[in-house]
Write a protein that holds these residues in place. Structure first.
Motif, PDB file in Angstrom:
ATOM      1  N   LEU A   6       4.591  -1.694  -2.076  1.00  0.00           N
ATOM      2  CA  LEU A   6       4.003  -2.653  -2.475  1.00  0.00           C
ATOM      3  C   LEU A   6       3.133  -2.317  -3.687  1.00  0.00           C
ATOM      4  O   LEU A   6       2.440  -2.886  -4.395  1.00  0.00           O
ATOM      5  CB  LEU A   6       2.972  -3.242  -1.474  1.00  0.00           C
ATOM      6  N   ARG A  42      -0.501  -7.977  -2.995  1.00  0.00           N
ATOM      7  CA  ARG A  42      -0.808  -8.996  -1.972  1.00  0.00           C
ATOM      8  C   ARG A  42      -1.495 -10.099  -2.366  1.00  0.00           C
ATOM      9  O   ARG A  42      -1.258 -11.242  -2.058  1.00  0.00           O
ATOM     10  CB  ARG A  42      -1.256  -8.121  -0.915  1.00  0.00           C
ATOM     11  N   LEU A  52       5.784 -13.057   1.088  1.00  0.00           N
ATOM     12  CA  LEU A  52       5.676 -11.733   1.239  1.00  0.00           C
ATOM     13  C   LEU A  52       6.171 -11.244   2.687  1.00  0.00           C
ATOM     14  O   LEU A  52       5.347 -11.403   3.701  1.00  0.00           O
ATOM     15  CB  LEU A  52       4.612 -10.809   0.717  1.00  0.00           C
ATOM     16  N   HIS A  54       7.814  -8.076   5.291  1.00  0.00           N
ATOM     17  CA  HIS A  54       7.929  -6.808   5.438  1.00  0.00           C
ATOM     18  C   HIS A  54       9.110  -6.712   6.575  1.00  0.00           C
ATOM     19  O   HIS A  54       9.276  -7.198   7.637  1.00  0.00           O
ATOM     20  CB  HIS A  54       6.781  -6.003   5.865  1.00  0.00           C
ATOM     21  N   GLU A  56      10.379  -3.932   8.635  1.00  0.00           N
ATOM     22  CA  GLU A  56       9.905  -2.597   9.084  1.00  0.00           C
ATOM     23  C   GLU A  56      11.201  -1.696   9.520  1.00  0.00           C
ATOM     24  O   GLU A  56      11.307  -0.543   9.031  1.00  0.00           O
ATOM     25  CB  GLU A  56       9.042  -2.434  10.399  1.00  0.00           C
ATOM     26  N   TRP A  61      10.258  -4.684   1.592  1.00  0.00           N
ATOM     27  CA  TRP A  61       9.469  -5.956   1.559  1.00  0.00           C
ATOM     28  C   TRP A  61      10.439  -6.773   0.691  1.00  0.00           C
ATOM     29  O   TRP A  61      11.045  -6.268  -0.015  1.00  0.00           O
ATOM     30  CB  TRP A  61       8.230  -5.667   0.928  1.00  0.00           C
TER      31      TRP A  61
END
Length: 109
Positions: A6, A42, A52, A54, A56, A61
Motif C-alpha cells: 500500500l 487507504r 481495497l 487484501h 493474504e 492488494w
C-alpha cells in the motif's frame, strides 16, 4: 489495480487510476474530491469509493475503480442467473456458490 504494497506515491496512483493528487485533493477532469490530511492510499480509496481488498495468501492488494457518482458496482455478488446448458438443461449460477467464477459475455453488435 494490483499492488504488492500500500506504499505507493501520488505519481503511481495517478498513472494507474487517472486521479491526480493536487493541493485541492484528488482530481480527475473537472472533478476534485478533497483529501483532508493529504494523500494516503487507504484514506484516498475510501474518499473515492474505491474497493481495497487484501489477499493474504497471495500477498497482494486489489484496488477497484472509483464509485464517485455511484456508477461502480458496490458488491461482487452476482444476481441469480438461470440459462440452458449445452444439453438444454437448466443451469443456475448459484450452483457454483463458493467457487471462483469467470463470466464471459459476447454480443454480435
Amino acid at each position: 489495480m494490483i499492488l504488492e504494497s500500500l506504499d505507493i506515491d501520488a505519481g503511481a496512483f495517478r498513472d494507474h487510476t487517472g486521479w491526480e493528487i493536487k493541493p485541492e485533493g484528488a482530481c480527475k477532469g473537472d472533478m476534485c474530491v478533497p483529501l483532508p490530511g493529504g494523500f494516503e492510499l487507504r484514506r484516498t480509496a475510501e474518499r473515492l469509493g474505491m474497493a481495497l481488498v487484501h489477499d493474504e495468501e497471495q500477498g497482494v492488494w486489489a484496488l477497484g475503480p472509483e464509485s464517485v457518482g455511484g456508477r461502480a458496482l458496490v458488491t461482487a455478488a452476482a444476481p441469480e442467473l438461470v440459462l440452458p446448458d449445452l444439453e438444454g438443461n437448466e443451469f443456475r449460477l448459484s450452483s457454483l456458490r463458493g467457487q471462483k467464477v469467470v463470466l464471459v459475455a459476447w454480443a454480435p453488435y
